[in-house]
Design an enzyme around this catalytic site. Sequence first.
Site, short mmCIF file in Angstrom:
data_model
loop_
_atom_site.label_atom_id
_atom_site.label_comp_id
_atom_site.label_asym_id
_atom_site.label_seq_id
_atom_site.Cartn_x
_atom_site.Cartn_y
_atom_site.Cartn_z
N CYS A 89 0.86 -1.19 0.00
CA CYS A 89 0.00 0.00 0.00
C CYS A 89 0.89 1.23 0.00
O CYS A 89 1.69 1.42 0.92
CB CYS A 89 -0.91 -0.03 1.23
SG CYS A 89 -2.02 1.39 1.24
N CYS A 252 -3.08 7.27 -4.61
CA CYS A 252 -2.90 5.82 -4.54
C CYS A 252 -1.51 5.42 -5.04
O CYS A 252 -1.23 5.48 -6.25
CB CYS A 252 -3.98 5.09 -5.34
SG CYS A 252 -3.93 3.33 -5.06
O1 PYC Z 1 -1.89 3.91 -1.92
O2 PYC Z 1 -1.39 1.91 -2.66
C1 PYC Z 1 -2.17 2.72 -2.16
C2 PYC Z 1 -3.55 2.28 -1.82
C3 PYC Z 1 -4.09 1.04 -1.97
C4 PYC Z 1 -5.41 1.12 -1.52
C5 PYC Z 1 -5.63 2.39 -1.09
N1 PYC Z 1 -4.48 3.09 -1.28
#
Ligand code: PYC
Length: 332
Positions: A89, A252
């Site tokens: 993550c 993300c």
């Molecule tokens: O930042 O890799 C990330 C992530 C995965 C799910 C929510 N954020």
Amino acid sequence: MSKTFFCIDAHTCGNPVRLVAGGGPELVGANMSEKRQHFLKEFDWIRTGLMFEPRGHDMMSGSILYSPHDPNNDVAVLFIETSGCLPMCGHGTIGTITIAIEEGLIQPKIPGVIRMEAPAGLVWIEYKQEGKKVTSVKLTNVASYLAAQDLQVRCPDLGMLTFDVAYGGNFYAIVDPQPNFEGLEHYTASQLITWSQTIRKLINEQYTFVHPADPTINGCSHVLWTGKTIDPAAAARNAVFYGDKAIDRSPCGTGTSARMAQWHAKGKLKKGEDFVHESFIGSKFTGRVEQEVDLNGIKAIIPSVEGWAKVFGYNTIKIDAEDDPYAHGFQV
Ligand code: PYC
């Protein structure tokens, strides 16, 4: 049985990170991938209790720190999320490292550098500090690659959609603008969530995605919708669906890595070029293709992702299954 967890809460570019600094379980395994399996088998109630309502919410995400398995490394991390325990993550890493450094939970061997063991592999981290505050965290992620191109799935409202699948620590179905999907800026978060729930299920029924080196990493867990940027200086914008009802408020980290792998494979992003990725709410990560590598015969990249996090609270949370019918959380 009542159990107390000492948590420190932060957000990475708007998305929550709850670091369990005390009360996490002892896990058995030779690496974080094996420990992730042990946690899922025996201790998943800790994840659901701390992530789901009433102690958490749809977007809640967190981590637990462990000692590294290789003495050359600084820390090992288990990610806990509403969706399960992700192999990797990115926003979770940026938040976890910010909290751990500001609160003195990790003493890195080299100041400014952390070698972090994640279930998906080793992640190299560089962070900047002003006084006690961590101002930025850059993670150099696991090998990321474009797994499939031009697949199709029927979305109930939108009709047939064409999508690519890329791996950046998790598998992402990437839906770019096309005749049946005008771009994420034309839709509400709740529309994107409803469609994601349906197409993720169909995609996993129709197609199989397995990591070439670790078969415990499999299945398309996230849907990444793309569209026009808010800031003209950003390269791209996304709305990443995860868990059952969440749109990532950060850009993300693993999604940014997957998107860079997709762009690089299609000749749209070169090694060394910056890739400023904007989230649904307009917060930004800066990504870069650091290296081009071979992953078990697959052309892959090593991407980096840089962002910031803010620590905002200390939270002592009790899970008492004898007293509280919602001790292990619930989802509606
Ligand atoms: O930042 O890799 C990330 C992530 C995965 C799910 C929510 N954020």
